[in-house]
Design a protein around this motif. Structure first.
Motif, PDB file in Angstrom:
ATOM      1  N   PRO A 176       3.796  -3.049   3.375  1.00 33.50           N
ATOM      2  CA  PRO A 176       3.460  -4.372   3.265  1.00 33.50           C
ATOM      3  C   PRO A 176       2.166  -4.398   3.898  1.00 33.50           C
ATOM      4  CG  PRO A 176       5.299  -4.448   4.557  1.00 33.50           C
ATOM      5  CD  PRO A 176       5.141  -3.102   4.312  1.00 33.50           C
ATOM      6  N   VAL A 177       0.972  -5.078   3.258  1.00 31.26           N
ATOM      7  CA  VAL A 177      -0.235  -5.178   4.044  1.00 31.26           C
ATOM      8  C   VAL A 177      -0.425  -6.358   4.513  1.00 31.26           C
ATOM      9  CG1 VAL A 177      -2.558  -5.443   3.363  1.00 31.26           C
ATOM     10  CG2 VAL A 177      -1.305  -3.851   1.947  1.00 31.26           C
ATOM     11  N   ALA A 209       0.841  -1.281   0.068  1.00 31.99           N
ATOM     12  CA  ALA A 209       0.086   0.093  -0.021  1.00 31.99           C
ATOM     13  C   ALA A 209       0.972   1.372  -0.033  1.00 31.99           C
ATOM     14  CB  ALA A 209      -0.943   0.068   1.234  1.00 31.99           C
ATOM     15  N   ARG A 210       0.439   2.305  -0.821  1.00 28.13           N
ATOM     16  CA  ARG A 210       1.147   3.491  -0.552  1.00 28.13           C
ATOM     17  C   ARG A 210       0.081   4.682  -0.274  1.00 28.13           C
ATOM     18  NH1 ARG A 210       4.991   4.374  -5.930  1.00 28.13           N
ATOM     19  NH2 ARG A 210       6.723   2.777  -5.170  1.00 28.13           N
ATOM     20  N   VAL A 211       0.427   5.550   0.515  1.00 27.60           N
ATOM     21  CA  VAL A 211      -0.393   6.696   1.026  1.00 27.60           C
ATOM     22  C   VAL A 211      -0.157   7.953   0.013  1.00 27.60           C
ATOM     23  CG1 VAL A 211      -1.087   8.033   2.797  1.00 27.60           C
ATOM     24  CG2 VAL A 211      -0.836   5.649   3.026  1.00 27.60           C
ATOM     25  N   LEU A 232      -1.757  -2.538   7.810  1.00 31.08           N
ATOM     26  CA  LEU A 232      -0.379  -2.583   7.440  1.00 31.08           C
ATOM     27  C   LEU A 232       0.395  -3.213   8.303  1.00 31.08           C
ATOM     28  CD1 LEU A 232      -0.484   1.118   5.853  1.00 31.08           C
ATOM     29  CD2 LEU A 232      -0.783  -1.088   4.765  1.00 31.08           C
ATOM     30  N   SER A 233       1.517  -3.965   7.683  1.00 23.08           N
ATOM     31  CA  SER A 233       2.470  -4.378   8.457  1.00 23.08           C
ATOM     32  C   SER A 233       3.537  -3.853   9.326  1.00 23.08           C
ATOM     33  CB  SER A 233       3.416  -5.640   7.637  1.00 23.08           C
ATOM     34  OG  SER A 233       2.233  -6.634   7.142  1.00 23.08           O
ATOM     35  N   ALA A 234       3.802  -2.485   8.575  1.00 24.03           N
ATOM     36  CA  ALA A 234       4.549  -1.634   8.875  1.00 24.03           C
ATOM     37  C   ALA A 234       4.003  -0.255   9.202  1.00 24.03           C
ATOM     38  CB  ALA A 234       5.870  -1.256   8.166  1.00 24.03           C
ATOM     39  N   ALA A 235       4.724   0.703  10.094  1.00 22.65           N
ATOM     40  CA  ALA A 235       4.059   2.161  10.406  1.00 22.65           C
ATOM     41  C   ALA A 235       4.209   3.071   9.410  1.00 22.65           C
ATOM     42  CB  ALA A 235       4.715   2.447  11.615  1.00 22.65           C
ATOM     43  N   VAL A 236       3.363   3.676   9.030  1.00 21.20           N
ATOM     44  CA  VAL A 236       3.272   4.665   7.804  1.00 21.20           C
ATOM     45  C   VAL A 236       2.762   6.079   8.717  1.00 21.20           C
ATOM     46  CG1 VAL A 236       2.263   5.745   5.773  1.00 21.20           C
ATOM     47  CG2 VAL A 236       2.679   3.127   6.059  1.00 21.20           C
TER      48      VAL A 236
END
Length: 75
Positions: A24-25, A14-16, A39-43
């Protein structure tokens, strides 16, 4: 909005923001008129009204779909 539904077990990204790296989702649940993405990682600096684009395919190079971010109802 989907261009193509993800296949079972397909790795999604995913991209914001356009220039941000893909995250990664962990899971994506489609409930018909909306979908929930974890998401698997913080954004950082994600806010309602921004767009989210989902990628898949070989190396995450295929746009699968996207939508407008709404507030998290399950926080």
């Amino acid at each position: 909005n989907w261009l193509r539904q993800p296949e079972q077990g397909e790795q999604l990204w995913a991209r914001v923001r356009y220039r941000s790296p893909g995250a990664p989702v962990e899971h994506c649940v489609d409930s018909g008129d909306c979908f929930e993405v974890k998401l698997s990682a913080a954004v950082s600096a994600v806010a309602p009204g921004q767009s989210l684009v989902l990628y898949g395919g070989v190396g995450g190079g295929e746009v699968l779909g996207g939508g407008t971010i709404s507030s998290n109802q399950h926080a």
